[in-house]
Enzyme design. Structure first.
Site, PDB file in Angstrom:
ATOM      1  N   SER A 163       0.834  -1.211   0.000  1.00 31.39           N
ATOM      2  CA  SER A 163       0.000   0.000   0.000  1.00 31.39           C
ATOM      3  C   SER A 163       0.860   1.249   0.000  1.00 31.39           C
ATOM      4  O   SER A 163       1.945   1.277   0.570  1.00 31.39           O
ATOM      5  CB  SER A 163      -0.912   0.026   1.222  1.00 31.39           C
ATOM      6  OG  SER A 163      -1.658   1.227   1.203  1.00 31.39           O
ATOM      7  N   LYS A 171      -4.456  -6.792   3.676  1.00 32.72           N
ATOM      8  CA  LYS A 171      -4.490  -5.721   2.666  1.00 32.72           C
ATOM      9  C   LYS A 171      -5.935  -5.466   2.212  1.00 32.72           C
ATOM     10  O   LYS A 171      -6.338  -4.317   1.988  1.00 32.72           O
ATOM     11  CB  LYS A 171      -3.606  -6.080   1.461  1.00 32.72           C
ATOM     12  CG  LYS A 171      -3.665  -5.047   0.322  1.00 32.72           C
ATOM     13  CD  LYS A 171      -3.235  -3.661   0.806  1.00 32.72           C
ATOM     14  CE  LYS A 171      -3.003  -2.605  -0.248  1.00 32.72           C
ATOM     15  NZ  LYS A 171      -3.996  -2.344  -1.242  1.00 32.72           N
ATOM     16  N   HIS A 194      -7.499  -3.493   4.857  1.00 30.99           N
ATOM     17  CA  HIS A 194      -6.928  -2.139   4.741  1.00 30.99           C
ATOM     18  C   HIS A 194      -7.744  -1.345   3.719  1.00 30.99           C
ATOM     19  O   HIS A 194      -8.132  -0.201   3.946  1.00 30.99           O
ATOM     20  CB  HIS A 194      -5.461  -2.231   4.296  1.00 30.99           C
ATOM     21  CG  HIS A 194      -4.867  -0.950   3.808  1.00 30.99           C
ATOM     22  ND1 HIS A 194      -5.156  -0.417   2.566  1.00 30.99           N
ATOM     23  CD2 HIS A 194      -4.008  -0.067   4.384  1.00 30.99           C
ATOM     24  CE1 HIS A 194      -4.518   0.724   2.401  1.00 30.99           C
ATOM     25  NE2 HIS A 194      -3.809   0.958   3.499  1.00 30.99           N
ATOM     26  N   ASN A 195      -8.030  -1.969   2.583  1.00 27.08           N
ATOM     27  CA  ASN A 195      -8.764  -1.263   1.533  1.00 27.08           C
ATOM     28  C   ASN A 195     -10.221  -1.022   1.929  1.00 27.08           C
ATOM     29  O   ASN A 195     -10.796   0.006   1.572  1.00 27.08           O
ATOM     30  CB  ASN A 195      -8.679  -2.033   0.214  1.00 27.08           C
ATOM     31  CG  ASN A 195      -7.337  -1.809  -0.470  1.00 27.08           C
ATOM     32  OD1 ASN A 195      -6.321  -1.638   0.201  1.00 27.08           O
ATOM     33  ND2 ASN A 195      -7.327  -1.806  -1.784  1.00 27.08           N
ATOM     34  N   GLU A 232     -10.012   1.884   3.967  1.00 28.11           N
ATOM     35  CA  GLU A 232      -9.735   3.000   3.050  1.00 28.11           C
ATOM     36  C   GLU A 232     -11.049   3.515   2.430  1.00 28.11           C
ATOM     37  O   GLU A 232     -11.303   4.723   2.402  1.00 28.11           O
ATOM     38  CB  GLU A 232      -8.778   2.488   1.964  1.00 28.11           C
ATOM     39  CG  GLU A 232      -8.474   3.426   0.820  1.00 28.11           C
ATOM     40  CD  GLU A 232      -7.569   2.741  -0.232  1.00 28.11           C
ATOM     41  OE1 GLU A 232      -6.474   2.267   0.133  1.00 28.11           O
ATOM     42  OE2 GLU A 232      -7.974   2.654  -1.412  1.00 28.11           O
TER      43      GLU A 232
HETATM   44  C1  6PG Z   1      -3.224   1.205  -1.655  1.00 30.42           C
HETATM   45  C2  6PG Z   1      -4.479   1.311  -2.461  1.00 30.42           C
HETATM   46  C3  6PG Z   1      -4.299   0.623  -3.780  1.00 30.42           C
HETATM   47  C4  6PG Z   1      -5.280   1.047  -4.844  1.00 30.42           C
HETATM   48  C5  6PG Z   1      -6.676   0.652  -4.527  1.00 30.42           C
HETATM   49  C6  6PG Z   1      -7.717   1.470  -5.232  1.00 30.42           C
HETATM   50  O1  6PG Z   1      -3.313   0.679  -0.560  1.00 30.42           O
HETATM   51  O2  6PG Z   1      -2.185   1.655  -2.131  1.00 30.42           O
HETATM   52  O3  6PG Z   1      -5.522   0.728  -1.766  1.00 30.42           O
HETATM   53  O4  6PG Z   1      -4.278  -0.746  -3.543  1.00 30.42           O
HETATM   54  O5  6PG Z   1      -5.184   2.396  -5.104  1.00 30.42           O
HETATM   55  O6  6PG Z   1      -6.791  -0.676  -4.920  1.00 30.42           O
HETATM   56  O7  6PG Z   1      -8.862   0.757  -5.043  1.00 30.42           O
HETATM   57  P1  6PG Z   1     -10.196   1.040  -5.793  1.00 30.42           P
HETATM   58  O8  6PG Z   1      -9.893   1.092  -7.263  1.00 30.42           O
HETATM   59  O9  6PG Z   1     -11.056  -0.109  -5.448  1.00 30.42           O
HETATM   60  O10 6PG Z   1     -10.683   2.345  -5.274  1.00 30.42           O
END
Ligand code: 6PG
Length: 471
Positions: free
Chosen positions: A131, A185, A188-189, A192
């Site tokens: 990430s 991860k 984490h998302n 996010e």
């Molecule tokens: C990270 C982000 C990365 C990516 C996402 C975007 O941790 O660096 O999460 O993995 O930018 O996958 O996710 P979406 O396209 O689902 O918004």
């Protein structure tokens, strides 16, 4: 470069891959690189690699031959079939003991399958979440590796040097067996998505409710970022509000279509939370709102037909801004709480043996959800590793409670003004449900028993009971 071969290899010279190669090489590790499109490899070698210890292979055999045995190689290709296809192509060139690290956002069940498949061929496999976007890959990401500990130890010096460092600690550690890294991860998302949705809701309230301009918003979010809300997402949000559009001279944010895309990892988190029966409503609301944002045309026609209140806030504006800030902070606590509760349950269900303090520690730097709050979260798990929910931590629970009145006011304001704020709204209900000794599920039990004789339990006696509800 050592004549014995490169310390590590990387396949996939997209932006993330190129930056991660440069990062590892800048830390003194020799790296072999390969990309399916030869032109891309050549361009990278000619324009970016410079005098760093980087060597290119122009087919897989040549690439694998560049690596020091037992070989360590990272693959950074699109999640899904491309990973399986690449693994199949690599097999003829690998030897027992070699290690493939999948650094993409692969689904954890795919990682389990690949781990087992490759173990059957005496090959090692690690699923490693990365990430931090392009800047993270270049200057220090947060790395979330899972697999076998011995194999992790083999690549630990490289990963620990390349990862972000916070207060002398690298934002990487061994996290657990099989797919533990990719699971973390994924969550984490999910977090996010939740944080981004909450920030977007506060933006909408301040913009449409209070009529603030991007320039005013930039100052507010920048100030918040210097205070308790300090986080990467707040920091970039403040910067976004300052950016002018080259084409029109207007604020760029006002020129961007309100349709959010997604690659799916947030949705995966909500799916698995449902499977494990862990409530993650703030994360779920974020997925729902991304989906609803996609229906731009339908919303456009609905707006002509379905009317509601005019979103103009009549009260004390400065007070409202302060309340929005506190509501956001409370929402952030609840979002991490939901994600961590999911990890807690997943750790048991999937036998990952997770150390949540370590997870919070490696999320403090490099990754998209890095925030000052993660220091408190880390401390919470250090004090009590089996904490059932972050809201039960004395400090974080108090931080939430001291802001709950403001969260209630903001939810009321959103409802009164007709502004959608499902993330903030469900966050409040999550808190109210979690702290309720009594919920309304007794009625649901009665209904299930009424129409399906599913039985119910009683408060005053053990066992399963059934009632003939209609005489
Ligand atoms: C990270 C982000 C990365 C990516 C996402 C975007 O941790 O660096 O999460 O993995 O930018 O996958 O996710 P979406 O396209 O689902 O918004």
């Amino acid at each position: 470069m050592s004549h014995q071969g490169c310390d590590i290899g990387l396949i996939g010279l997209g932006t993330m891959g190129r930056n991660f190669v440069l990062n590892m090489a800048d830390h003194g590790f020799s790296v072999g690189v390969y990309n399916r499109t030869t032109e891309k490899t050549k361009e990278f070698m000619e324009t970016e690699a410079g005098s760093r210890p980087i060597k290119a292979g122009y087919d897989l055999q040549e690439f694998v031959g560049l690596l020091k045995p037992p070989r360590n190689l990272i693959i950074l290709v699109a999640a899904g079939d491309p990973v399986d296809a690449l693994i199949r192509e690599l097999l003829p060139w690998l030897a027992p003991g070699d290690l493939i690290i999948d650094g993409g956002n692969s689904h954890f069940t795919d990682t389990n399958r690949r781990f087992k498949f490759l173990a059957g061929k005496n090959l090692n496999f690690m699923g490693m979440g990365i990430s931090g976007g392009q800047a993270g890959a270049r200057y220090g990401p947060s790395l979330m590796p899972g697999g076998s500990r011995e194999v992790y130890d083999r690549v630990a010096p490289i990963l620990e040097a390349a990862a972000a460092q916070v207060k002398g600690e690298p934002c990487v550690t061994y996290l657990g067996p099989r797919s533990a890294g990719h699971y973390i991860k994924m969550v984490h998302n999910g977090i996010e998505y939740g944080l981004m949705e909450l920030i977007a809701e506060t933006y909408d309230l301040l913009k449409r409710g209070l009529g603030l301009t991007p320039a005013e918003l930039a100052l507010i979010y920048d100030r918040w970022n210097r205070e308790d809300l300090n986080s990467f997402l707040l920091e970039i949000t403040a910067k976004i509000f300052t950016r002018k559009d080259d084409r029109t001279g207007k604020f760029l944010v006002d020129m961007i279509l309100d349709k959010a895309k997604q690659k799916g990892t947030g949705r995966w988190t909500s799916w698995d939370a449902m499977d494990l029966q862990v409530g993650t409503p703030t994360l779920d609301a974020a997925v729902v709102m991304r989906d609803m944002s996609g229906y731009k045309e339908e919303r456009r026609s609905a707006a002509r037909f379905l009317t509601g209140p005019t979103p103009a806030f009549p009260g004390d504006r400065q007070r409202c801004i302060g309340q929005v800030k506190n509501a956001l902070y409370a929402g952030m606590i609840a979002t991490y709480a939901q994600g961590m509760a999911l990890l807690q349950k997943a750790s048991i269900t999937y036998d990952y043996g997770l150390d949540l303090e370590a997870v919070a520690r490696i999320w403090r730097g490099g990754c998209i959800i890095r925030a000052a709050l993660l220091e408190d979260i880390r401390t919470a798990y250090k004090t009590r590793p089996d904490l059932p929910n972050l809201l039960m931590d004395p400090h974080l629970g108090q931080e939430f409670m001291s802001r709950q009145a403001d969260l209630r006011e903001v939810v009321k304001a959103a409802a009164t003004l007709g502004l959608p704020a499902p993330g903030l709204m469900v966050t409040l209900s999550y808190f109210d449900a979690y702290r309720s000794t009594v919920l309304s599920a007794n009625l649901i039990q009665a209904q299930r028993d009424f129409f399906g004789a599913h039985t119910y339990e009683r408060l005053d006696a053990p066992g399963a009971f059934h009632t003939e509800w209609e005489e």
